[in-house]
Design a protein around this motif. Structure first.
Motif, PDB file in Angstrom:
ATOM      1  N   SER A  31       0.848  -1.205   0.000  1.00  0.00           N
ATOM      2  CA  SER A  31       0.000   0.000   0.000  1.00  0.00           C
ATOM      3  C   SER A  31       0.876   1.245   0.000  1.00  0.00           C
ATOM      4  O   SER A  31       1.819   1.341   0.798  1.00  0.00           O
ATOM      5  CB  SER A  31      -0.877   0.018   1.256  1.00  0.00           C
TER       6      SER A  31
ATOM      7  N   HIS B 140      13.409   1.741   4.769  1.00  0.00           N
ATOM      8  CA  HIS B 140      13.453   1.397   6.196  1.00  0.00           C
ATOM      9  C   HIS B 140      14.326   0.200   6.519  1.00  0.00           C
ATOM     10  O   HIS B 140      14.116  -0.459   7.527  1.00  0.00           O
ATOM     11  CB  HIS B 140      12.040   1.168   6.732  1.00  0.00           C
TER      12      HIS B 140
ATOM     13  N   THR C 232      10.819  -1.820  -0.161  1.00  0.00           N
ATOM     14  CA  THR C 232      11.945  -0.918   0.108  1.00  0.00           C
ATOM     15  C   THR C 232      13.142  -1.301  -0.751  1.00  0.00           C
ATOM     16  O   THR C 232      13.806  -0.431  -1.331  1.00  0.00           O
ATOM     17  CB  THR C 232      12.335  -0.995   1.598  1.00  0.00           C
TER      18      THR C 232
ATOM     19  N   ARG D 187       3.254  -2.480  10.818  1.00  0.00           N
ATOM     20  CA  ARG D 187       3.438  -2.888  12.214  1.00  0.00           C
ATOM     21  C   ARG D 187       4.843  -3.436  12.431  1.00  0.00           C
ATOM     22  O   ARG D 187       5.321  -4.256  11.630  1.00  0.00           O
ATOM     23  CB  ARG D 187       2.414  -3.956  12.604  1.00  0.00           C
TER      24      ARG D 187
HETATM   25  C1  LIG Z   1      -2.997   3.127   3.307  1.00  0.00           C
HETATM   26  C2  LIG Z   1      -1.483   3.043   3.399  1.00  0.00           C
HETATM   27  C3  LIG Z   1      -0.698   4.002   2.794  1.00  0.00           C
HETATM   28  C4  LIG Z   1       0.706   3.937   2.891  1.00  0.00           C
HETATM   29  N1  LIG Z   1       1.473   4.892   2.258  1.00  0.00           N
HETATM   30  C5  LIG Z   1       2.822   4.812   2.307  1.00  0.00           C
HETATM   31  C6  LIG Z   1       3.645   5.756   1.609  1.00  0.00           C
HETATM   32  O1  LIG Z   1       3.158   6.629   0.889  1.00  0.00           O
HETATM   33  N2  LIG Z   1       5.006   5.633   1.720  1.00  0.00           N
HETATM   34  C7  LIG Z   1       5.587   4.625   2.469  1.00  0.00           C
HETATM   35  O2  LIG Z   1       6.818   4.545   2.545  1.00  0.00           O
HETATM   36  N3  LIG Z   1       4.816   3.709   3.133  1.00  0.00           N
HETATM   37  C8  LIG Z   1       3.466   3.777   3.051  1.00  0.00           C
HETATM   38  N4  LIG Z   1       2.705   2.841   3.691  1.00  0.00           N
HETATM   39  C9  LIG Z   1       3.386   1.828   4.500  1.00  0.00           C
HETATM   40  C10 LIG Z   1       3.975   0.690   3.662  1.00  0.00           C
HETATM   41  O3  LIG Z   1       2.930   0.034   2.956  1.00  0.00           O
HETATM   42  C11 LIG Z   1       4.673  -0.303   4.625  1.00  0.00           C
HETATM   43  O4  LIG Z   1       5.768   0.320   5.259  1.00  0.00           O
HETATM   44  C12 LIG Z   1       5.108  -1.590   3.945  1.00  0.00           C
HETATM   45  O5  LIG Z   1       5.289  -2.545   4.970  1.00  0.00           O
HETATM   46  C13 LIG Z   1       6.402  -1.443   3.164  1.00  0.00           C
HETATM   47  O6  LIG Z   1       6.652  -2.681   2.528  1.00  0.00           O
HETATM   48  P1  LIG Z   1       8.073  -3.394   2.559  1.00  0.00           P
HETATM   49  O7  LIG Z   1       8.012  -4.450   1.524  1.00  0.00           O
HETATM   50  O8  LIG Z   1       9.145  -2.374   2.481  1.00  0.00           O
HETATM   51  O9  LIG Z   1       8.138  -4.047   4.017  1.00  0.00           O
HETATM   52  P2  LIG Z   1       7.369  -5.367   4.533  1.00  0.00           P
HETATM   53  O10 LIG Z   1       7.808  -6.574   3.795  1.00  0.00           O
HETATM   54  O11 LIG Z   1       5.898  -5.110   4.558  1.00  0.00           O
HETATM   55  O12 LIG Z   1       7.900  -5.459   6.031  1.00  0.00           O
HETATM   56  C14 LIG Z   1       9.206  -5.996   6.323  1.00  0.00           C
HETATM   57  C15 LIG Z   1       9.638  -5.550   7.717  1.00  0.00           C
HETATM   58  O13 LIG Z   1       9.829  -4.133   7.701  1.00  0.00           O
HETATM   59  C16 LIG Z   1       9.091  -3.533   8.758  1.00  0.00           C
HETATM   60  N5  LIG Z   1       8.629  -2.213   8.261  1.00  0.00           N
HETATM   61  C17 LIG Z   1       7.669  -1.940   7.345  1.00  0.00           C
HETATM   62  N6  LIG Z   1       7.562  -0.611   7.140  1.00  0.00           N
HETATM   63  C18 LIG Z   1       8.490  -0.034   7.965  1.00  0.00           C
HETATM   64  C19 LIG Z   1       8.864   1.308   8.221  1.00  0.00           C
HETATM   65  N7  LIG Z   1       8.308   2.353   7.562  1.00  0.00           N
HETATM   66  N8  LIG Z   1       9.856   1.542   9.129  1.00  0.00           N
HETATM   67  C20 LIG Z   1      10.462   0.511   9.792  1.00  0.00           C
HETATM   68  N9  LIG Z   1      10.140  -0.789   9.584  1.00  0.00           N
HETATM   69  C21 LIG Z   1       9.168  -1.059   8.676  1.00  0.00           C
HETATM   70  C22 LIG Z   1       7.942  -4.481   9.055  1.00  0.00           C
HETATM   71  O14 LIG Z   1       7.555  -4.340  10.410  1.00  0.00           O
HETATM   72  C23 LIG Z   1       8.587  -5.841   8.793  1.00  0.00           C
HETATM   73  O15 LIG Z   1       9.266  -6.289   9.933  1.00  0.00           O
HETATM   74  C24 LIG Z   1       1.307   2.874   3.606  1.00  0.00           C
HETATM   75  C25 LIG Z   1       0.501   1.888   4.197  1.00  0.00           C
HETATM   76  C26 LIG Z   1      -0.877   1.980   4.098  1.00  0.00           C
HETATM   77  C27 LIG Z   1      -1.724   0.895   4.741  1.00  0.00           C
END
Ligand SMILES: Cc1cc2nc3c(=O)[nH]c(=O)nc-3n(C[C@H](O)[C@H](O)[C@H](O)COP(=O)(O)OP(=O)(O)OC[C@H]3O[C@@H](n4cnc5c(N)ncnc54)[C@H](O)[C@@H]3O)c2cc1C
Length: 297
Positions: free
Chosen positions: A105, A125, A132, A280
């Protein structure tokens, strides 16, 4: 984001009713590719997506979010069974997780329909999240898919203050900074707003243009301090008088604590507190989706 169906169409004006036409969903898939990538701060990169189809991407502003589909390393494009229409989600879930697209998202932080462009700010992150990792290495031409709005009025806009709102409270972390920027840009002139935004580093802060009468407090985490400074800051604040509307987004634990504080300790009506856990600690978005689906079942 699970797309929901639109308001049903009116029945045809005939004595004998025909079977109701299926209402068009306010969401659809858009093919797009990376156009450019710009570092905004140590923790945030802005990626601009472009493509003919994005001319019809009809974001509603504020905290408009959408689902982004990304390829795995080595894939030329994200694998999503779009040809199945509404049945895509069940089919996507049944696919091998190492093949099906990564679904995450994100928030629209800028949109230029005439150019077919949408901007997204990615928080960088760490190395554990596939989105990321993708954002760190994204290059012009890299292909993605968006599941987003075809109409500006859609349920992926969450910021909806009731008309009797006297002032607005926004509390967010870096993942919801694009949403806060979008809300502040949308607020009518003179609206009173108290805003708290928590970011990892001082260089991640930026101007937030608005016509509102907004007081913005930046909370910088520096030195790896734990998430959640925003909770203590709101707890300690003297809030304006009058009827508020609060909008909270960011790490789920912090959002939950803030909501509890506003409802239980400050006495805000539940219906006046919009809240969304954007991520989370310790759980991937897949994990959160699996929990939500299990809860719904
Ligand atoms: C409605 C909505 C809108 C969003 N808009 C944005 C946006 O515009 N920009 C943006 O960057 N994110 C946004 N997010 C959040 C983003 O979707 C999550 O951070 C997501 O988990 C990132 O995916 P990933 O594959 O990097 O990490 P994941 O595979 O989902 O998570 C891997 C690990 O990283 C950790 N993690 C995830 N996010 C963070 C963080 N920010 N800081 C530290 N640890 C983290 C998790 O806890 C997990 O342990 C949004 C979420 C929602 C529900």
């Amino acid at each position: 984001m699970t797309p929901r169906t639109a308001v049903p169409l009116a029945a045809p004006p005939r004595a004998v009713r025909r079977p109701a036409a299926r209402p068009a969903s306010p969401f659809r898939f858009f093919d797009a590719a990376v156009v450019r990538r710009r570092r905004l701060g140590p923790s945030i990169v802005r990626i601009t997506f472009g493509g003919e189809q994005l001319r019809e991407f009809a974001g509603g502003g504020r905290d408009q979010s959408f689902s982004l589909f990304l390829p795995h390393p080595g894939q030329a494009e994200p694998v999503v069974p779009v040809e199945l229409g509404d049945a895509w989600f069940a089919a996507w879930r049944a696919m091998d997780p190492s093949v099906r697209a990564v679904m995450r998202s994100y928030t629209v932080c800028g949109q230029r329909p005439e150019a077919g462009e949408v901007d997204v700010d990615f928080v960088l992150h760490g190395d554990t999240g596939p989105a990321t990792r993708w954002a760190r290495g994204a290059r012009p031409g890299d292909r993605v898919r968006l599941l987003g709005p075809r109409t500006a009025e859609n349920k992926s806009v969450g910021f909806r203050p009731p008309s009797d709102t006297d002032w607005v409270l926004l509390a967010a972390d870096e993942t919801a900074l694009p949403a806060v920027a979008g809300i502040l840009a949308w607020l009518p002139a003179g609206t009173r707003a108290r805003v708290w935004v928590e970011v990892p580093r001082a260089e991640d802060t930026r101007p937030l243009p608005t016509a509102a009468d907004a007081e913005v407090t930046w909370l910088v985490r520096e030195d790896g301090r734990a998430h959640g400074a925003v909770v203590e800051a709101v707890r300690a604040a003297v809030l304006p008088a009058g009827t508020p509307y609060a909008w909270l987004a960011g790490e789920s634990g912090a959002v939950r604590a803030l909501r509890r504080h506003l409802v239980s300790e400050r006495g805000l009506e539940r219906g006046r507190v919009a809240f969304s856990g954007y991520w989370r600690l310790g759980v991937s978005e897949e994990g959160l989706r699996a929990e939500a689906l299990a809860g719904a079942a």
